[in-house]
Design an enzyme around this catalytic site. Structure first.
Site, PDB file in Angstrom:
ATOM      1  N   ASP B  16       0.820  -1.217   0.000  1.00  0.00           N
ATOM      2  CA  ASP B  16       0.000   0.000   0.000  1.00  0.00           C
ATOM      3  C   ASP B  16       0.846   1.256   0.000  1.00  0.00           C
ATOM      4  O   ASP B  16       0.663   2.158  -0.829  1.00  0.00           O
ATOM      5  CB  ASP B  16      -0.916   0.030   1.234  1.00  0.00           C
ATOM      6  CG  ASP B  16      -1.993  -1.033   1.184  1.00  0.00           C
ATOM      7  OD1 ASP B  16      -1.868  -1.999   0.399  1.00  0.00           O
ATOM      8  OD2 ASP B  16      -2.958  -0.914   1.951  1.00  0.00           O
ATOM      9  N   ARG B  96      -0.301   6.599  17.223  1.00  0.00           N
ATOM     10  CA  ARG B  96      -0.427   7.585  16.151  1.00  0.00           C
ATOM     11  C   ARG B  96       0.170   8.941  16.476  1.00  0.00           C
ATOM     12  O   ARG B  96       0.817   9.554  15.619  1.00  0.00           O
ATOM     13  CB  ARG B  96      -1.896   7.740  15.753  1.00  0.00           C
ATOM     14  CG  ARG B  96      -2.531   6.464  15.208  1.00  0.00           C
ATOM     15  CD  ARG B  96      -1.583   5.685  14.373  1.00  0.00           C
ATOM     16  NE  ARG B  96      -2.149   4.525  13.719  1.00  0.00           N
ATOM     17  CZ  ARG B  96      -1.420   3.511  13.310  1.00  0.00           C
ATOM     18  NH1 ARG B  96      -0.096   3.493  13.510  1.00  0.00           N
ATOM     19  NH2 ARG B  96      -1.988   2.487  12.712  1.00  0.00           N
ATOM     20  N   ASP B 125      -7.569   6.369  12.242  1.00  0.00           N
ATOM     21  CA  ASP B 125      -6.143   6.701  12.174  1.00  0.00           C
ATOM     22  C   ASP B 125      -5.864   7.972  11.393  1.00  0.00           C
ATOM     23  O   ASP B 125      -4.989   8.764  11.752  1.00  0.00           O
ATOM     24  CB  ASP B 125      -5.361   5.529  11.578  1.00  0.00           C
ATOM     25  CG  ASP B 125      -5.168   4.426  12.613  1.00  0.00           C
ATOM     26  OD1 ASP B 125      -5.301   4.726  13.812  1.00  0.00           O
ATOM     27  OD2 ASP B 125      -4.910   3.286  12.217  1.00  0.00           O
ATOM     28  N   SER B 180      -7.259  -6.877   8.210  1.00  0.00           N
ATOM     29  CA  SER B 180      -6.482  -5.652   8.279  1.00  0.00           C
ATOM     30  C   SER B 180      -5.827  -5.635   9.655  1.00  0.00           C
ATOM     31  O   SER B 180      -6.523  -5.710  10.672  1.00  0.00           O
ATOM     32  CB  SER B 180      -7.423  -4.457   8.085  1.00  0.00           C
ATOM     33  OG  SER B 180      -6.747  -3.272   8.384  1.00  0.00           O
TER      34      SER B 180
END
Lengths: 404, 404, 404, 404
Positions: B16, B96, B125, B180
């Site tokens: 990705d 994050r 996110d 995921s």
């Protein structure tokens, strides 16, 4: 003390409350009415009746309050996911307001002046009994012998019993547990003894309702719990009454090593104390209820409940069940539960309660078409997120530009 | 789009973000700086460097941020006992803000205009990355390709990779997990696939960090965790750095089947989603920290922390780590931890974390002489309780007299 | 844009919404239904009807919503003593959910696809209109021309009007207030112009609903306000409907210089803005309601209301009237008001609202026999206070002994 | 009672505490140390010294605590915008912890065993004095004569004084106010007398610190108040110490009819009571501080402060100034004030405090370029609002689609 003519005593039939019975008659020159209830503590009530009769009590109340207890006290509390100090499921706390209510009802029925209980002056239970009684009958008198007398050791109690011809089950008294215990449908608790050292691990023999995870079966047990308005109404599809729900979950949970807890807690009277608890049904109910809510409650409703929960739990812990603020919070909590309908599947295994599935035909807010990681066919426009973030960031950016 | 000359990309080295790398160059005609960090996800970083080099990237940042992550993000959060919606230990959320901070630092170092990340427009996110970046550098540009492009399926991504000569590890891509996933020192998470049905139980093969309780050892493991100011600083007496604490507890916890969770949660962007998490270290840390606090925190301080916790957890979940309100709450939380010093002994056994003891030479507020069920030699005057109850009951009695 | 066939427009009859009307027809090629409501803004509605007719609108809705507005929106909000950021009585905020509801009803009645409003993209009103509409009709389309078009100055609007033959009242347009204003039964607001400098004091001529305290009468005005379940139902003994209560208090309050406020507030979209407000009735109602509650509400109920109020106020400010969390809070607030019955006497004088007395035959919790400074004949035992204090101090003393 | 050898008495020099002085010597056979402080009550201290000397006291403490009081107690409290039950500015409550602290210091200095105070067993002040003393010196003894003796009427007190040769200022005693009063820099309070009827309006002669709005000047007074870190540090540009700020604002505020309040409040001991207060400086400070914060505080920080304020105010009202939870909250509040810097301009007029302007060169978060109603040159993209609303509405829309 002459103005008290009749007292309703919360009577277990054990040594302590038998001594209190006699002491009340002697000290206050009053008649004593005994009240003994089955709230799921797992003891026969008839011995208490026999003992009260043997001590000459004329008005003896014996009630099976298990369904009322589960339905009107435990279940409403679990709608709130109430946990005190992150750990304690309030097993003792929630039983007290029911006892207080019933004591007051018997005062009214028998024309008594006062209630009496066997809780000590150091604990929370005195507060819970008395706040409940005062809230329901503001001018009732309350006698708490442990705060008044000087029979402050087991030896003195035994001596008093002997002197006053109170029948003592010496066999039982001899093998008396070193722990102060309390039990009802929601839990059994242990305090005192070696637990007074918070570093000491409890002995395996202390626990009475559950096997250890080590001794639990090697195969898991699965259950399907059906919720209606936040309450469990069926197990594995069979409609089940509130008290039966708890009895069944206690049995299955205990057999799988579920529900032990060992904590240091803060009492309302201002000290820390160590307690161990077995709460098999409650542990399963809490986990399952949260899972049911996770699917059916709006986010902000759930968050508001979470933020108010510690306060609600403290109210119950501190004895304020019958207060207007608890009732007001309950209105809100109950209103939130209208949509908490569906089924939760749990797996019980050696001390673990694992949520294995949750569904709600009528009230699920989980929208697979939006949540999917696959193509959602336009159900959600990812570009909306840019604006969402930009405006949520605006105040942070303005501040950052000012050098904050 | 011509005003963006250089972008710092949060780059994993996977398909990705490799596609994103190329897409940024093509779409924005800009230079790309890659940033890859070790935050404990358990993957080698050198392949990411090699891949970035192969794709012609000139400025490549590779950082080991594990200690900073544990010390400055995870540990402060655990001082608050933060749990989102009663279950989620915020394993993705708390990583994050660190990534955002480092991206901004690299923007400053490299003279870039923008950051880019590979988070989708549906998730939390993107919010966390961008709120962090905006708070730290208000005029930074943010590029979120998933919100912009039309490569919305795996097939399209693969096709793009092929067309643009992006090396794809087809072996790896072929056996790609149906989930995921995201991992760092605090947890590994799973979403998507069959988890999109909240009634479906996850397959045993999904879990990567822990054995199932069924497969965990038959003997328990005991650990002694030493706390200073709310943080674990030693295990079994050996001083241990924050990241090492987490690595060790992940390993021991995972081996004992600890830390799996399976929930439906409410995302900040407004939808419910299903997630499974393995958080071995976090599960142990939370339980032990609460036990340490139970002995050393004042009651009202602990209750206030409990009441504010859900809000603090939401702030982190929603991406507001760098906000002034989170910082303000942290000031209060950190201040409360000055006395959270001592040792907690935990027993790990087949999915259970059991507190087996807690002690604090310096800061215990447990006063055995007062709490005892035995004679306390006057340390506590039980008669005080009568007045305490009477005045707490006063408002209830006045109301009851008015017929409420 | 072709999929929108009919739009219901919140139409005031002024220049802005007249331009929007035409712009919608042009841009979307759709039919426009106009909706104009009397919510107490103090303007004739018939000119709006005439103007809509002149512009060729076929479906014109004109409603007098004053009683519904006061009864179902303003009054419930005042039960909560809602104040945003310590100052703002939410006069604009609380009108929006009613408009949203009525727009949706008209969409349903007319078979329209969409609603449109004249709120800008910078303000709170767009959020309030749209959250309300989406909550009541989730798939309704929303058109917010200010977010779409480029008519971003007054000149461009005027030009558009001229080009498209929209009748402009140039006399009125010429002497247009320099302020952006909004009015309804609860308030009139002013923004923009010199108010964009927070250091600037507003000119006296700006204010429209109240005289200045300087110009108010030299004699005070006394009013007796009768409350039932938290709502004012009579003034000086005369039963009065909700809207009439507000109209009357606006008039008397305004005449006495009451209800002006001048604040910097935080918008939901992330910026600070300056606003001036005249809220005569609301200012009186809030003061009187608090006084009525002070006599009739339990302490802890009142405190819980106070702690939740800021959140409730934010919900309304941010546009969440129709959310489940606002409704849940309202359940609790309304439940608390059952006993808020009685009479409050207020004195209005040059900007001041002074409580001059409060009484409740049925629900006062003020017990003179206990509160008295004189001999209370044993109603309260002062010695109880010693125990009360001792136990409340216990945790502080234990901590102090440990050297904290 | 023989174990008390020396008592530190909070001594005003008035009849009550003079009787207590003698009663302590007689009842406890102990030495009495007197402590009299100037906290701005507006009375000479030397008569108290003379009287104590006349009664044979050997250790006499007389302190001017005005600056400490304003700086370390009142100002920190105002940083929180603390208001109890929506009205009360805590004028009595905040003085007590300082008295408690000083009593304990004198106990330590003089080797005394106990403190004594003249607060009754019905009020809040006993709790505040004693919680403070216990928190600072856990084993101090406390003597509260009003809870012990039977001198429960003025006549009995006077008789006792006469019998024991206590000099009574009969002139003063004769014209004694019918009210129980208390004063310090922050306020003067009135209770008792006709105020025990909550329907009765206080007589104009009762008020001592302020003129009525009716008698205030016809011309307004403007002041500029400079804030640093949330505290007023200058008035009209002149640096001013905390106590002087309060003295000056009391004088100017009182002269303009500002700061009267008349409420029914809930005491910590469980009853409602009626109190009237004059708080000129506090009323101005609160309004101005909120205005300063409105310009300089982040929205979420301000909201969090607002939500915690009622709890903070209750802590102070209830006497928990010296508790760890108040200190923890104060950490957070003080941290929030770092940016509360600037100038607020207020207009005082016949009871009204009107904010006429606020500015902050260094810390304003008001961004005119964004907030403007005029063209903002792209500072804010109105289109962002669409996404913001869409995602905030998502959960409402999903629920609505499910028929909620």
């Amino acid at each position: 003390m002459s103005d008290i003519k009749k007292v309703v005593l919360a009577y277990s039939g054990g040594l302590d409350t038998s001594v209190i019975l006699k002491w009340l008659e002697e000290t206050y020159g009053c008649e004593v009415v005994t009240f003994t209830a089955d709230i799921g503590q797992g003891e026969e009530l008839e011995p208490a009746r026999a003992k009260a009769e043997a001590m000459g009590v004329k008005e003896i109340y014996i009630d099976d309050l298990r369904e009322e207890y589960a339905r009107d006290f435990v279940f409403p509390m679990f709608r709130a996911n109430a946990v005190y100090e992150g750990e304690y499921l309030l097993g003792t706390s929630i039983a007290r307001p029911l006892i207080a209510k019933r004591l007051v009802e018997i005062v009214n029925e028998t024309g008594a002046d006062a209630i009496a209980h066997g809780a000590t002056g150091k604990g929370n239970d005195q507060v819970r009994f008395e706040l409940g009684a005062y809230a329901l009958k503001p001018d009732v008198k309350v006698i708490a012998p442990w705060r008044e007398w000087d029979l402050l050791s087991r030896e003195k109690l035994m001596a008093y019993a002997e002197t006053h011809g109170i029948p003592v089950d010496f066999a039982k008294a001899g093998k008396k547990s070193p722990y102060s215990m309390d039990a009802n449908l929601l839990h059994i608790s242990y305090e005192g003894g070696i637990l007074e050292d918070p570093w000491a691990e409890p002995e395996e023999e202390m626990w009475r309702w559950s096997v250890s995870p080590e001794k639990a079966p090697d195969e898991p047990t699965y259950l399907e719990l059906t919720f209606e308005k936040g309450d469990i109404v069926a197990i594995d599809g069979r409609p089940t009454s509130p008290a039966r729900v708890m009895e069944y979950l206690n049995q299955v949970g205990g057999a799988n090593g579920i529900g032990r807890d060992d904590i240091v807690e803060n009492r309302y009277v201002g000290m820390k104390s160590r307690g161990c608890y077995e709460t098999p049904a409650g542990t399963i109910m809490l986990k399952a209820h949260r899972a049911m809510e996770s699917l059916t409650l709006d986010r902000e409703v759930a968050h508001l409940k979470d933020e108010l929960m510690p306060r609600y739990a403290s109210l119950i812990y501190n004895g304020y069940w019958w207060s207007p603020e608890r009732r007001m919070l309950q209105e809100m909590i109950d209103a939130s539960q209208a949509t908490v309908n569906g089924v939760v599947r749990v797996k019980l295994y050696k001390g673990n309660v694992i949520v294995a599935g949750r569904r709600s035909e009528t009230d699920s807010l989980f929208d697979e078409s939006i949540a999917t990681f696959e193509d959602d066919a336009g159900a959600y426009d990812q570009k909306d997120a840019a604006g969402f973030i930009k405006l949520n960031a605006l105040r942070l950016r303005i501040a950052a530009r000012k050098g904050r």
